[in-house]
Design a protein around this motif. Sequence first.
Motif, mmCIF file in Angstrom:
data_model
loop_
_atom_site.group_PDB
_atom_site.id
_atom_site.type_symbol
_atom_site.label_atom_id
_atom_site.label_comp_id
_atom_site.label_asym_id
_atom_site.label_seq_id
_atom_site.Cartn_x
_atom_site.Cartn_y
_atom_site.Cartn_z
ATOM 1 N N GLU A 138 0.828 -1.104 -0.161
ATOM 2 C CA GLU A 138 0.015 0.015 -0.109
ATOM 3 C C GLU A 138 0.881 1.218 0.015
ATOM 4 N N ALA A 139 0.487 2.409 -0.758
ATOM 5 C CA ALA A 139 1.294 3.719 -0.672
ATOM 6 C C ALA A 139 0.068 4.561 -0.554
ATOM 7 N N GLU A 140 0.749 5.889 -0.297
ATOM 8 C CA GLU A 140 -0.230 6.944 -0.048
ATOM 9 C C GLU A 140 0.195 8.365 -1.055
ATOM 10 N N LEU A 141 -1.012 8.859 -1.376
ATOM 11 C CA LEU A 141 -0.648 10.052 -2.269
ATOM 12 C C LEU A 141 -1.553 11.240 -1.782
ATOM 13 N N LEU A 158 -4.755 17.351 -0.744
ATOM 14 C CA LEU A 158 -5.671 16.311 -1.526
ATOM 15 C C LEU A 158 -5.004 15.723 -2.615
ATOM 16 N N VAL A 159 -5.436 14.420 -2.928
ATOM 17 C CA VAL A 159 -4.683 13.652 -3.993
ATOM 18 C C VAL A 159 -4.947 14.293 -5.532
ATOM 19 N N THR A 171 4.532 2.276 -10.689
ATOM 20 C CA THR A 171 5.054 1.495 -9.266
ATOM 21 C C THR A 171 4.634 0.026 -9.018
ATOM 22 N N GLY A 172 3.338 -0.206 -9.928
ATOM 23 C CA GLY A 172 2.848 -1.553 -9.576
ATOM 24 C C GLY A 172 2.381 -1.992 -7.932
ATOM 25 N N VAL A 173 2.078 -0.838 -7.393
ATOM 26 C CA VAL A 173 1.637 -0.745 -6.007
ATOM 27 C C VAL A 173 0.447 -1.370 -6.043
ATOM 28 N N ASP A 174 -0.083 -2.426 -4.821
ATOM 29 C CA ASP A 174 -1.272 -2.943 -5.047
ATOM 30 C C ASP A 174 -2.646 -2.360 -4.468
ATOM 31 N N PHE A 175 -2.268 -1.471 -3.612
ATOM 32 C CA PHE A 175 -3.569 -0.529 -2.947
ATOM 33 C C PHE A 175 -2.887 0.741 -2.938
ATOM 34 N N LEU A 176 -3.835 1.746 -2.898
ATOM 35 C CA LEU A 176 -3.356 3.086 -2.726
ATOM 36 C C LEU A 176 -4.244 3.826 -1.928
ATOM 37 N N ALA A 177 -3.715 4.790 -0.939
ATOM 38 C CA ALA A 177 -4.407 5.515 0.017
ATOM 39 C C ALA A 177 -4.280 6.953 -0.346
ATOM 40 N N PRO A 178 -5.817 7.429 -1.008
ATOM 41 C CA PRO A 178 -5.504 8.849 -1.539
ATOM 42 C C PRO A 178 -6.224 9.779 -0.595
ATOM 43 N N ALA A 179 -5.391 10.808 -0.349
ATOM 44 C CA ALA A 179 -5.730 11.878 0.779
ATOM 45 C C ALA A 179 -6.900 12.562 0.313
ATOM 46 N N VAL A 180 -8.125 12.375 0.917
ATOM 47 C CA VAL A 180 -9.490 12.849 0.556
ATOM 48 C C VAL A 180 -10.006 13.925 1.479
ATOM 49 N N ASP A 196 -13.815 14.406 -0.062
ATOM 50 C CA ASP A 196 -13.874 14.571 -1.610
ATOM 51 C C ASP A 196 -14.166 13.491 -2.237
ATOM 52 N N TYR A 197 -15.561 13.288 -2.478
ATOM 53 C CA TYR A 197 -15.858 11.918 -3.228
ATOM 54 C C TYR A 197 -15.642 11.892 -4.641
ATOM 55 N N ASP A 198 -15.371 13.015 -5.354
ATOM 56 C CA ASP A 198 -15.178 13.056 -6.724
ATOM 57 C C ASP A 198 -13.898 12.711 -7.041
ATOM 58 N N ARG A 199 -12.835 12.923 -5.898
ATOM 59 C CA ARG A 199 -11.495 12.517 -6.131
ATOM 60 C C ARG A 199 -11.344 10.970 -5.976
ATOM 61 N N ILE A 200 -12.211 10.424 -4.995
ATOM 62 C CA ILE A 200 -12.273 9.177 -4.852
ATOM 63 C C ILE A 200 -12.644 8.435 -6.104
#
Length: 311
Positions: A138-141, A158-159, A171-180, A196-200
């Motif tokens: 998992e990574a974070e943006l 925000l992402v 990166t091939g990362v498996d899961f992503l944590a977007p800051a929303v 921010d639902y739209d960003r998700i």
Amino acid sequence: PYVDTKVILENADKHGYGVPALNINNLEFLHYIIEAGVKKNSPVIIETSQGAMKYAGNGDFRKGAEIFVKMVKAFADEVDIPVALHLDHGKSFEHIVAAIKAGYSSVMIDASEHPFEENMKITKEIVKIAHAAGVSVEAELGQLAGIEDEAVAAENVLVDPDEAKKFVEETGVDFLAPAVGTSHGAFKFKGAAKIDYDRIKKVKEYTKIPLVLHGASSVVPEFVEIAEKHGADFGGAKGVPSEILQEAVKCGINKVNTDTDLRIAFVAGLREFLNANPKEFDPRKYFKLAREYTIKVITDRMDVLGSTGKA
Ligand SMILES: O=C(COP(=O)(O)O)N(O)CCCCO
Ligand code: NA
Ligand SMILES: [Zn+2]
């Protein structure tokens, strides 16, 4: 059984529900999470911070990682629900490698305080190592405000969904944590709670992988009140209401990080019990309400997120 986090999250992604990722630092919280998962027939993702590894190993984080893997596997091998163990907010290369070596199901590389290119470079390196060991990443943006265990993150950044697309492809990362719009801890919003639902939705559309919501505790008023009635001072505590979590899951969130809610429920029960039982000093007894409230907050969350019945 003890499984790869990816197995749990790909199923959640496919069927559009959320899975609670629940932080532990000790045996009691692990007990309660397993009990809640069995009661609700829900998959569970157990997660530990770097600080939890150090705490469990009495200062030695490599020892702590090994202890957590043995503890979680001991429980996971006894139950029919899928159980995964995840390193939350891995920032140091040594902690991430220690978790991989100890047998964690997955690891987070949180390089989100670095500029985009640097975050991508660091994440790519961790993905290479973790995938070679069969461990998902998992990574974070973007950035959450609030305390992230050992480091206070800057303001909310925000992402950018276009960056997310490039990031996941490269990166091939498996899961992503977007800051929303969420943040860690019990004081998430100054005004009304909103994310921010739209960003998700855009990040989901562009990346098509399981997404993670950090800072997702609801800070349940019922338990805040009990804690405050028995001496706690949580003035101004505010979290993410259930309806917002449900909308976030509809938009593509699949892993829902929850730490603060367990902490508040536990301390509410502990304070209430100790105040009402001045003569009690048996550790098998004085966690009675803490256990009850913590299990309740987890089982309610499984119902809200839709992981109930999905094991
Ligand atoms: O995103 C979360 C959960 O955040 P919270 O439970 O505070 O809303 N975590 O990564 C858990 C550890 C952060 C410190 O609490
Ligand atoms: Na971060
Ligand atoms: Zn987090």
